[in-house]
Design a protein around this motif. Structure first.
Motif, PDB file in Angstrom:
ATOM      1  N   ARG A   1       0.838  -1.210   0.000  1.00 41.94           N
ATOM      2  CA  ARG A   1       0.000   0.000   0.000  1.00 41.94           C
ATOM      3  C   ARG A   1       0.868   1.254   0.000  1.00 41.94           C
ATOM      4  O   ARG A   1       0.583   2.213  -0.720  1.00 41.94           O
ATOM      5  CB  ARG A   1      -0.943  -0.001   1.208  1.00 41.94           C
ATOM      6  CG  ARG A   1      -2.133  -0.914   1.054  1.00 41.94           C
ATOM      7  CD  ARG A   1      -3.237  -0.627   2.053  1.00 41.94           C
ATOM      8  NE  ARG A   1      -2.801  -0.624   3.433  1.00 41.94           N
ATOM      9  CZ  ARG A   1      -2.826  -1.686   4.244  1.00 41.94           C
ATOM     10  NH1 ARG A   1      -3.269  -2.836   3.808  1.00 41.94           N
ATOM     11  NH2 ARG A   1      -2.422  -1.579   5.484  1.00 41.94           N
ATOM     12  N   HIS A   2       1.934   1.242   0.798  1.00 44.20           N
ATOM     13  CA  HIS A   2       2.832   2.406   0.823  1.00 44.20           C
ATOM     14  C   HIS A   2       3.482   2.619  -0.539  1.00 44.20           C
ATOM     15  O   HIS A   2       3.544   3.754  -1.026  1.00 44.20           O
ATOM     16  CB  HIS A   2       3.926   2.221   1.880  1.00 44.20           C
ATOM     17  CG  HIS A   2       3.429   2.352   3.274  1.00 44.20           C
ATOM     18  ND1 HIS A   2       4.177   1.975   4.354  1.00 44.20           N
ATOM     19  CD2 HIS A   2       2.268   2.802   3.793  1.00 44.20           C
ATOM     20  CE1 HIS A   2       3.505   2.191   5.469  1.00 44.20           C
ATOM     21  NE2 HIS A   2       2.337   2.693   5.147  1.00 44.20           N
ATOM     22  N   ALA A   3       3.963   1.533  -1.122  1.00 43.98           N
ATOM     23  CA  ALA A   3       4.604   1.649  -2.433  1.00 43.98           C
ATOM     24  C   ALA A   3       3.622   2.186  -3.468  1.00 43.98           C
ATOM     25  O   ALA A   3       3.982   3.035  -4.296  1.00 43.98           O
ATOM     26  CB  ALA A   3       5.160   0.289  -2.864  1.00 43.98           C
ATOM     27  N   GLN A   4       2.384   1.721  -3.428  1.00 42.38           N
ATOM     28  CA  GLN A   4       1.380   2.207  -4.373  1.00 42.38           C
ATOM     29  C   GLN A   4       1.074   3.684  -4.137  1.00 42.38           C
ATOM     30  O   GLN A   4       0.933   4.458  -5.090  1.00 42.38           O
ATOM     31  CB  GLN A   4       0.093   1.377  -4.280  1.00 42.38           C
ATOM     32  CG  GLN A   4      -0.908   1.706  -5.365  1.00 42.38           C
ATOM     33  CD  GLN A   4      -0.345   1.483  -6.758  1.00 42.38           C
ATOM     34  OE1 GLN A   4       0.167   0.415  -7.063  1.00 42.38           O
ATOM     35  NE2 GLN A   4      -0.436   2.485  -7.616  1.00 42.38           N
ATOM     36  N   ALA A   5       1.003   4.081  -2.870  1.00 39.97           N
ATOM     37  CA  ALA A   5       0.743   5.493  -2.558  1.00 39.97           C
ATOM     38  C   ALA A   5       1.891   6.364  -3.068  1.00 39.97           C
ATOM     39  O   ALA A   5       1.659   7.437  -3.639  1.00 39.97           O
ATOM     40  CB  ALA A   5       0.554   5.677  -1.055  1.00 39.97           C
TER      41      ALA A   5
END
Length: 90
Positions: free
Chosen positions: A72-76
Motif C-alpha cells: 500500500r505504501h509503495a502504491q501510494a
C-alpha cells in the motif's frame, strides 16, 4: 526466523528418530529407566517442536500483514510520483 526453522528441524529429528532409537536400544538392553527417559524426551521434543511451529506461524502472519502494508505504501508513493510527473509534463 531461520533459526526457528532450524530449531524445529532439530526437535523433529529428536522425537522422530534420535530418542526412539535410544528407547529401542534401552529396551533391547533391558534398561527400563533409560527407555522411560527416552519416552519423556520424545514427549518434550514434540512439545518444543509445536512451540517452534507456533512461533513460525505467527511470524508468517506478521510478515504477510507487513507485506500488504508495504505494498500500500509503495502504491501510494507511486501514485504521488505519477501526479508530480503529470504536473511537470504540463
Amino acid at each position: 526466523m531461520f533459526k526457528y526453522q532450524l530449531y524445529l528441524l532439530n526437535e523433529t529429528y529428536e522425537f522422530e528418530i534420535m530418542y526412539p532409537g535410544f528407547k529401542e536400544t534401552a529396551e533391547l538392553e533391558g534398561n527400563l529407566a533409560m527407555a522411560n527417559e527416552a519416552n519423556m524426551q520424545i514427549k518434550e521434543s514434540r512439545e518444543h517442536a509445536e512451540q517452534f511451529k507456533a512461533v513460525l506461524a505467527k511470524a508468517e502472519k506478521r510478515f504477510a500483514a507487513l507485506q500488504k502494508v508495504e505494498q500500500r505504501h509503495a502504491q501510494a508513493y507511486q501514485n504521488k510520483l505519477d501526479e508530480l510527473n503529470q504536473v511537470e509534463a504540463r
